[in-house]
Design a protein around this motif. Structure first.
Motif, mmCIF file in Angstrom:
data_model
loop_
_atom_site.group_PDB
_atom_site.id
_atom_site.type_symbol
_atom_site.label_atom_id
_atom_site.label_comp_id
_atom_site.label_asym_id
_atom_site.label_seq_id
_atom_site.Cartn_x
_atom_site.Cartn_y
_atom_site.Cartn_z
ATOM 1 N N LEU A 107 0.819 -1.221 0.000
ATOM 2 C CA LEU A 107 0.000 0.000 0.000
ATOM 3 C C LEU A 107 0.851 1.269 0.000
ATOM 4 N N PRO A 108 1.891 1.392 0.824
ATOM 5 C CA PRO A 108 2.739 2.581 0.739
ATOM 6 C C PRO A 108 3.420 2.726 -0.629
ATOM 7 N N ALA A 109 3.791 1.606 -1.238
ATOM 8 C CA ALA A 109 4.397 1.653 -2.570
ATOM 9 C C ALA A 109 3.388 2.176 -3.591
ATOM 10 N N LYS A 110 2.149 1.710 -3.498
ATOM 11 C CA LYS A 110 1.081 2.173 -4.392
ATOM 12 C C LYS A 110 0.882 3.677 -4.238
ATOM 13 N N ILE A 111 0.818 4.160 -3.008
ATOM 14 C CA ILE A 111 0.619 5.594 -2.749
ATOM 15 C C ILE A 111 1.793 6.402 -3.295
ATOM 16 N N THR A 112 2.991 5.905 -3.129
ATOM 17 C CA THR A 112 4.171 6.583 -3.678
ATOM 18 C C THR A 112 4.056 6.705 -5.193
ATOM 19 N N GLY A 113 3.652 5.640 -5.843
ATOM 20 C CA GLY A 113 3.470 5.676 -7.298
ATOM 21 C C GLY A 113 2.411 6.671 -7.727
ATOM 22 N N LEU A 114 1.314 6.759 -6.971
ATOM 23 C CA LEU A 114 0.252 7.713 -7.307
ATOM 24 C C LEU A 114 0.728 9.151 -7.204
ATOM 25 N N VAL A 115 1.504 9.447 -6.182
ATOM 26 C CA VAL A 115 2.007 10.811 -5.989
ATOM 27 C C VAL A 115 2.950 11.205 -7.128
ATOM 28 N N VAL A 116 3.853 10.321 -7.486
ATOM 29 C CA VAL A 116 4.797 10.601 -8.567
ATOM 30 C C VAL A 116 4.050 10.812 -9.887
ATOM 31 N N ALA A 117 3.074 9.988 -10.158
ATOM 32 C CA ALA A 117 2.336 10.067 -11.421
ATOM 33 C C ALA A 117 1.447 11.307 -11.510
ATOM 34 N N ALA A 118 1.000 11.835 -10.391
ATOM 35 C CA ALA A 118 0.070 12.974 -10.395
ATOM 36 C C ALA A 118 0.644 14.191 -11.100
ATOM 37 N N VAL A 119 1.905 14.453 -10.903
ATOM 38 C CA VAL A 119 2.536 15.632 -11.498
ATOM 39 C C VAL A 119 2.536 15.524 -13.021
ATOM 40 N N ILE A 120 2.922 14.391 -13.537
ATOM 41 C CA ILE A 120 2.985 14.183 -14.986
ATOM 42 C C ILE A 120 1.582 14.129 -15.582
ATOM 43 N N SER A 121 0.642 13.621 -14.824
ATOM 44 C CA SER A 121 -0.716 13.416 -15.324
ATOM 45 C C SER A 121 -1.440 14.708 -15.683
ATOM 46 N N PHE A 122 -1.137 15.807 -15.007
ATOM 47 C CA PHE A 122 -1.804 17.071 -15.325
ATOM 48 C C PHE A 122 -1.547 17.452 -16.782
ATOM 49 N N LEU A 123 -0.294 17.431 -17.189
ATOM 50 C CA LEU A 123 0.033 17.799 -18.571
ATOM 51 C C LEU A 123 -0.571 16.808 -19.562
ATOM 52 N N ALA A 124 -0.548 15.541 -19.217
ATOM 53 C CA ALA A 124 -1.122 14.525 -20.103
ATOM 54 C C ALA A 124 -2.630 14.700 -20.236
ATOM 55 N N ALA A 125 -3.300 14.976 -19.137
ATOM 56 C CA ALA A 125 -4.753 15.170 -19.181
ATOM 57 C C ALA A 125 -5.105 16.413 -19.990
ATOM 58 N N ARG A 126 -4.364 17.453 -19.784
ATOM 59 C CA ARG A 126 -4.631 18.696 -20.528
ATOM 60 C C ARG A 126 -4.465 18.464 -22.038
ATOM 61 N N TRP A 127 -3.428 17.746 -22.425
ATOM 62 C CA TRP A 127 -3.218 17.470 -23.842
ATOM 63 C C TRP A 127 -4.332 16.587 -24.388
ATOM 64 N N SER A 128 -4.730 15.559 -23.630
ATOM 65 C CA SER A 128 -5.705 14.606 -24.145
ATOM 66 C C SER A 128 -7.114 15.188 -24.216
ATOM 67 N N ILE A 129 -7.434 16.162 -23.393
ATOM 68 C CA ILE A 129 -8.776 16.736 -23.383
ATOM 69 C C ILE A 129 -8.842 18.052 -24.153
ATOM 70 N N GLU A 130 -7.858 18.931 -23.918
ATOM 71 C CA GLU A 130 -7.892 20.256 -24.541
ATOM 72 C C GLU A 130 -7.047 20.366 -25.800
ATOM 73 N N ASP A 131 -6.258 19.358 -26.075
ATOM 74 C CA ASP A 131 -5.337 19.371 -27.205
ATOM 75 C C ASP A 131 -4.291 20.463 -27.055
ATOM 76 N N ARG A 132 -3.843 20.696 -25.801
ATOM 77 C CA ARG A 132 -2.816 21.678 -25.480
ATOM 78 C C ARG A 132 -1.714 20.988 -24.695
ATOM 79 N N VAL A 133 -0.498 21.483 -24.865
ATOM 80 C CA VAL A 133 0.608 20.947 -24.093
ATOM 81 C C VAL A 133 0.820 21.798 -22.845
ATOM 82 N N LEU A 134 0.883 23.081 -22.983
ATOM 83 C CA LEU A 134 1.074 23.960 -21.826
ATOM 84 C C LEU A 134 -0.081 24.900 -21.640
#
Length: 134
Positions: A107-134
């Protein structure tokens, strides 16, 4: 900071994305924990938890956090979101479970992975929904 005359500010999108992310994480962790409790293998439980969370995440982010680009059809937007989610969040959380699970617990390993992925996910979500990188 705004994205355009009718769009939400970038800060607003980040705050909304963060709120959805907290809900996603709770959904993912709840599904993951319940499945572990029932004896499901950790990586399979991770896959199912991620799948439930990514479906909720797309629905919430595409309707509340971001404005979907007019030239981007819903199916293509979801496919981008799902694919990037698989690469980023599923890959990072699975990697964390494999790499850290024996050291700090599953469980702590899973939570660590979620935290690390959250930062990258914002840019990915924005690109996939809005078709924007920044």
């Amino acid at each position: 900071m705004t994205d355009g005359p009718a769009g939400r500010s970038l800060v607003s999108k980040m705050v909304r994305f963060g709120a959805v992310g907290v809900a996603n994480s709770l959904i993912d962790l709840c599904i993951f924990s319940v499945l572990l409790w029932f004896g499901t293998a950790p990586l399979f439980a991770n896959l199912l938890g991620w799948f439930g969370a990514v479906c909720f995440s797309y629905f919430a982010n595409s309707r509340w956090s971001f404005e979907r680009a007019g030239n981007l059809r819903q199916g293509r937007s979801f496919l981008r979101f799902f694919t990037l989610g698989a690469i980023i969040t599923l890959g990072v959380s699975s990697g964390a479970i494999v790499a850290l699970g024996g050291l700090i617990g599953i469980l702590p390993a899973k939570i660590t992975g979620l935290v690390v992925a959250a930062v990258i996910s914002f840019l990915a979500a924005r690109w996939s929904i809005e078709d924007r990188v920044l």
